[in-house]
Scaffold this motif. Structure first.
Motif, PDB file in Angstrom:
ATOM      1  N   HIS A  49       0.819  -1.213   0.000  1.00 19.87           N
ATOM      2  CA  HIS A  49       0.000   0.000   0.000  1.00 19.87           C
ATOM      3  C   HIS A  49       0.853   1.264   0.000  1.00 19.87           C
ATOM      4  O   HIS A  49       0.429   2.288  -0.539  1.00 19.87           O
ATOM      5  CB  HIS A  49      -0.965  -0.044   1.184  1.00 19.87           C
ATOM      6  CG  HIS A  49      -2.046  -1.061   1.013  1.00 19.87           C
ATOM      7  ND1 HIS A  49      -3.192  -0.808   0.292  1.00 19.87           N
ATOM      8  CD2 HIS A  49      -2.133  -2.349   1.406  1.00 19.87           C
ATOM      9  CE1 HIS A  49      -3.954  -1.889   0.264  1.00 19.87           C
ATOM     10  NE2 HIS A  49      -3.329  -2.841   0.938  1.00 19.87           N
ATOM     11  N   ARG A  63      -0.413   5.835  -7.296  1.00 25.83           N
ATOM     12  CA  ARG A  63      -1.729   6.456  -7.457  1.00 25.83           C
ATOM     13  C   ARG A  63      -1.672   7.975  -7.366  1.00 25.83           C
ATOM     14  O   ARG A  63      -2.643   8.641  -7.702  1.00 25.83           O
ATOM     15  CB  ARG A  63      -2.683   5.915  -6.381  1.00 25.83           C
ATOM     16  CG  ARG A  63      -3.111   4.472  -6.612  1.00 25.83           C
ATOM     17  CD  ARG A  63      -3.968   3.964  -5.459  1.00 25.83           C
ATOM     18  NE  ARG A  63      -5.064   4.863  -5.173  1.00 25.83           N
ATOM     19  CZ  ARG A  63      -6.203   4.931  -5.869  1.00 25.83           C
ATOM     20  NH1 ARG A  63      -6.366   4.131  -6.924  1.00 25.83           N
ATOM     21  NH2 ARG A  63      -7.151   5.768  -5.542  1.00 25.83           N
ATOM     22  N   GLU A 108      -6.113  -0.717 -10.026  1.00 23.59           N
ATOM     23  CA  GLU A 108      -5.471  -0.445  -8.736  1.00 23.59           C
ATOM     24  C   GLU A 108      -4.824   0.941  -8.722  1.00 23.59           C
ATOM     25  O   GLU A 108      -4.869   1.655  -7.723  1.00 23.59           O
ATOM     26  CB  GLU A 108      -4.385  -1.486  -8.455  1.00 23.59           C
ATOM     27  CG  GLU A 108      -4.869  -2.782  -7.866  1.00 23.59           C
ATOM     28  CD  GLU A 108      -3.726  -3.644  -7.379  1.00 23.59           C
ATOM     29  OE1 GLU A 108      -4.009  -4.702  -6.785  1.00 23.59           O
ATOM     30  OE2 GLU A 108      -2.541  -3.271  -7.576  1.00 23.59           O
ATOM     31  N   ALA A 138     -10.678   5.490  -8.151  1.00 24.83           N
ATOM     32  CA  ALA A 138     -10.785   5.958  -6.772  1.00 24.83           C
ATOM     33  C   ALA A 138     -10.760   4.810  -5.770  1.00 24.83           C
ATOM     34  O   ALA A 138     -10.261   4.956  -4.649  1.00 24.83           O
ATOM     35  CB  ALA A 138     -12.068   6.788  -6.611  1.00 24.83           C
ATOM     36  N   TRP A 139     -11.305   3.661  -6.152  1.00 25.95           N
ATOM     37  CA  TRP A 139     -11.387   2.526  -5.239  1.00 25.95           C
ATOM     38  C   TRP A 139     -10.267   1.515  -5.468  1.00 25.95           C
ATOM     39  O   TRP A 139     -10.372   0.344  -5.092  1.00 25.95           O
ATOM     40  CB  TRP A 139     -12.747   1.822  -5.380  1.00 25.95           C
ATOM     41  CG  TRP A 139     -13.263   1.748  -6.791  1.00 25.95           C
ATOM     42  CD1 TRP A 139     -13.999   2.694  -7.455  1.00 25.95           C
ATOM     43  CD2 TRP A 139     -13.061   0.679  -7.738  1.00 25.95           C
ATOM     44  NE1 TRP A 139     -14.272   2.280  -8.737  1.00 25.95           N
ATOM     45  CE2 TRP A 139     -13.723   1.047  -8.940  1.00 25.95           C
ATOM     46  CE3 TRP A 139     -12.409  -0.553  -7.681  1.00 25.95           C
ATOM     47  CZ2 TRP A 139     -13.726   0.228 -10.069  1.00 25.95           C
ATOM     48  CZ3 TRP A 139     -12.408  -1.368  -8.814  1.00 25.95           C
ATOM     49  CH2 TRP A 139     -13.068  -0.973  -9.984  1.00 25.95           C
ATOM     50  N   GLU A 157      -7.293   1.145  -4.023  1.00 28.51           N
ATOM     51  CA  GLU A 157      -6.716   0.541  -2.819  1.00 28.51           C
ATOM     52  C   GLU A 157      -7.644  -0.517  -2.241  1.00 28.51           C
ATOM     53  O   GLU A 157      -7.190  -1.552  -1.737  1.00 28.51           O
ATOM     54  CB  GLU A 157      -6.415   1.622  -1.784  1.00 28.51           C
ATOM     55  CG  GLU A 157      -5.265   2.531  -2.180  1.00 28.51           C
ATOM     56  CD  GLU A 157      -4.814   3.426  -1.037  1.00 28.51           C
ATOM     57  OE1 GLU A 157      -4.159   2.927  -0.110  1.00 28.51           O
ATOM     58  OE2 GLU A 157      -5.126   4.628  -1.085  1.00 28.51           O
ATOM     59  N   HIS A 158      -8.960  -0.276  -2.307  1.00 24.66           N
ATOM     60  CA  HIS A 158      -9.921  -1.284  -1.850  1.00 24.66           C
ATOM     61  C   HIS A 158      -9.849  -2.534  -2.729  1.00 24.66           C
ATOM     62  O   HIS A 158      -9.982  -3.665  -2.233  1.00 24.66           O
ATOM     63  CB  HIS A 158     -11.335  -0.710  -1.858  1.00 24.66           C
ATOM     64  CG  HIS A 158     -11.519   0.451  -0.926  1.00 24.66           C
ATOM     65  ND1 HIS A 158     -11.388   0.332   0.445  1.00 24.66           N
ATOM     66  CD2 HIS A 158     -11.811   1.756  -1.163  1.00 24.66           C
ATOM     67  CE1 HIS A 158     -11.597   1.502   1.011  1.00 24.66           C
ATOM     68  NE2 HIS A 158     -11.853   2.388   0.053  1.00 24.66           N
ATOM     69  N   LEU A 159      -9.635  -2.328  -4.031  1.00 23.42           N
ATOM     70  CA  LEU A 159      -9.512  -3.461  -4.943  1.00 23.42           C
ATOM     71  C   LEU A 159      -8.280  -4.291  -4.587  1.00 23.42           C
ATOM     72  O   LEU A 159      -8.350  -5.533  -4.565  1.00 23.42           O
ATOM     73  CB  LEU A 159      -9.406  -2.962  -6.386  1.00 23.42           C
ATOM     74  CG  LEU A 159      -9.138  -4.036  -7.445  1.00 23.42           C
ATOM     75  CD1 LEU A 159     -10.289  -5.036  -7.509  1.00 23.42           C
ATOM     76  CD2 LEU A 159      -8.917  -3.394  -8.813  1.00 23.42           C
ATOM     77  N   HIS A 186      -6.881  -4.622  -1.711  1.00 26.24           N
ATOM     78  CA  HIS A 186      -7.183  -5.344  -0.475  1.00 26.24           C
ATOM     79  C   HIS A 186      -8.092  -6.537  -0.768  1.00 26.24           C
ATOM     80  O   HIS A 186      -7.866  -7.646  -0.255  1.00 26.24           O
ATOM     81  CB  HIS A 186      -7.857  -4.391   0.521  1.00 26.24           C
ATOM     82  CG  HIS A 186      -8.023  -4.967   1.886  1.00 26.24           C
ATOM     83  ND1 HIS A 186      -7.003  -4.997   2.811  1.00 26.24           N
ATOM     84  CD2 HIS A 186      -9.094  -5.552   2.488  1.00 26.24           C
ATOM     85  CE1 HIS A 186      -7.429  -5.571   3.917  1.00 26.24           C
ATOM     86  NE2 HIS A 186      -8.697  -5.910   3.755  1.00 26.24           N
TER      87      HIS A 186
END
Length: 265
Positions: free
Chosen positions: A168, A175, A235, A239-240, A242-244, A246
């Motif tokens: 991350h 990112r 990734e 916008a999402w 970082e959630h992807l 994870h």
């Protein structure tokens, strides 16, 4: 004449960013070379039951043909990395180009070219890793005898790294190209090379586990290449993202445990 002037104005005002067009064009050519099989493959004898898309086969073929085979493999790997990594890196390339507004056209082209070239070179050299791994532990043989355990173990490795703080941290740099340029900007051509090296380190740190998985399923498997290219782009750009990352870690871990359990039972 009016249409030509209008097109020229759009280019000059960056409504159509030239660096983005060039980057996407290079990536498109790389994909065309891969899909169209324009790339020279490492030669040598290959079992009729084996294919270049099978796990460990391209690496084994390269190693069996000495320096010529290794050179062809690294060229092939470099083209693959350009195809997969250039599109998601366009935001950084564009921003870097904008920092050179007061530079001459020739100077700007040299600096952007140095940035792009260094990035491609680093990713090409990463191809040495699967070759070394295959030299020590032949993946083709292990995949044939213990494919389930190899796949499950690789998925667990992927899961652990996707959920780690190191992933991350590197992903945040990938990112946030503006943040990277603000904290790492250096002038001149040498500065472009150094910045590209620094960004490449974060980029490799962000993606290496996904590419390790790609090597295990087959480094020339077009379906997995396309899927992983989409995952990497999402990734790094949405916008999402970082959630992807994870979610991929959790999913890979669950599937890895299941695959190993089935292989043992």
């Amino acid at each position: 004449m009016g249409t030509h002037d209008s097109f020229r104005d759009r280019i000059s005002h960056r409504r159509i960013p030239i660096v983005a067009l060039v980057t996407y064009g290079i990536a498109l050519l790389a994909w065309a070379a891969i899909v169209g099989r324009w790339l020279p493959m490492p030669g040598g004898e290959m079992d009729a039951k084996m294919h270049m898309s099978d796990p460990g086969v391209p690496e084994a073929m390269a190693l069996s043909n000495g320096m010529a085979g290794i050179g062809l493999y690294l060229f092939m790997w470099g083209v693959m990395m350009i195809a997969m990594m250039y599109p998601s890196s366009v935001p950084l390339f564009r921003l870097y180009s904008k920092t050179l507004e007061r530079t001459t056209t020739a100077g700007k082209a040299v600096r952007v070219g140095a940035f792009l070239g260094t990035y491609a070179l680093v990713w090409t050299l990463v191809g040495v890793v699967p070759l070394v791994v295959n030299a020590l532990v032949p993946i083709a043989s292990i995949a044939s005898a213990h494919g389930g355990l190899l796949m499950g173990g690789t998925l667990l490795l992927l899961s652990g790294y996707q959920l780690s703080p190191y992933k991350h941290r590197c992903l945040r740099y990938c990112r946030s190209p503006l943040g990277f340029l603000m904290s790492h900007h250096q002038p001149g051509v040498r500065g472009a090379v150094r910045m590209s090296l620094q960004f490449s380190v974060f980029c490799v740190g962000c993606c290496w586990a996904l590419f390790a998985f790609m090597v295990i399923v087959g480094s020339m498997n077009l379906v997995w290449m396309a899927f992983l290219a989409v995952v990497l782009s999402l990734e790094r750009t949405v916008a999402w993202g970082e959630h992807l990352a994870h979610a991929i870690g959790l999913f890979a871990g669950a599937v890895g445990f299941v695959v190993i359990a089935i292989s043992i039972l």
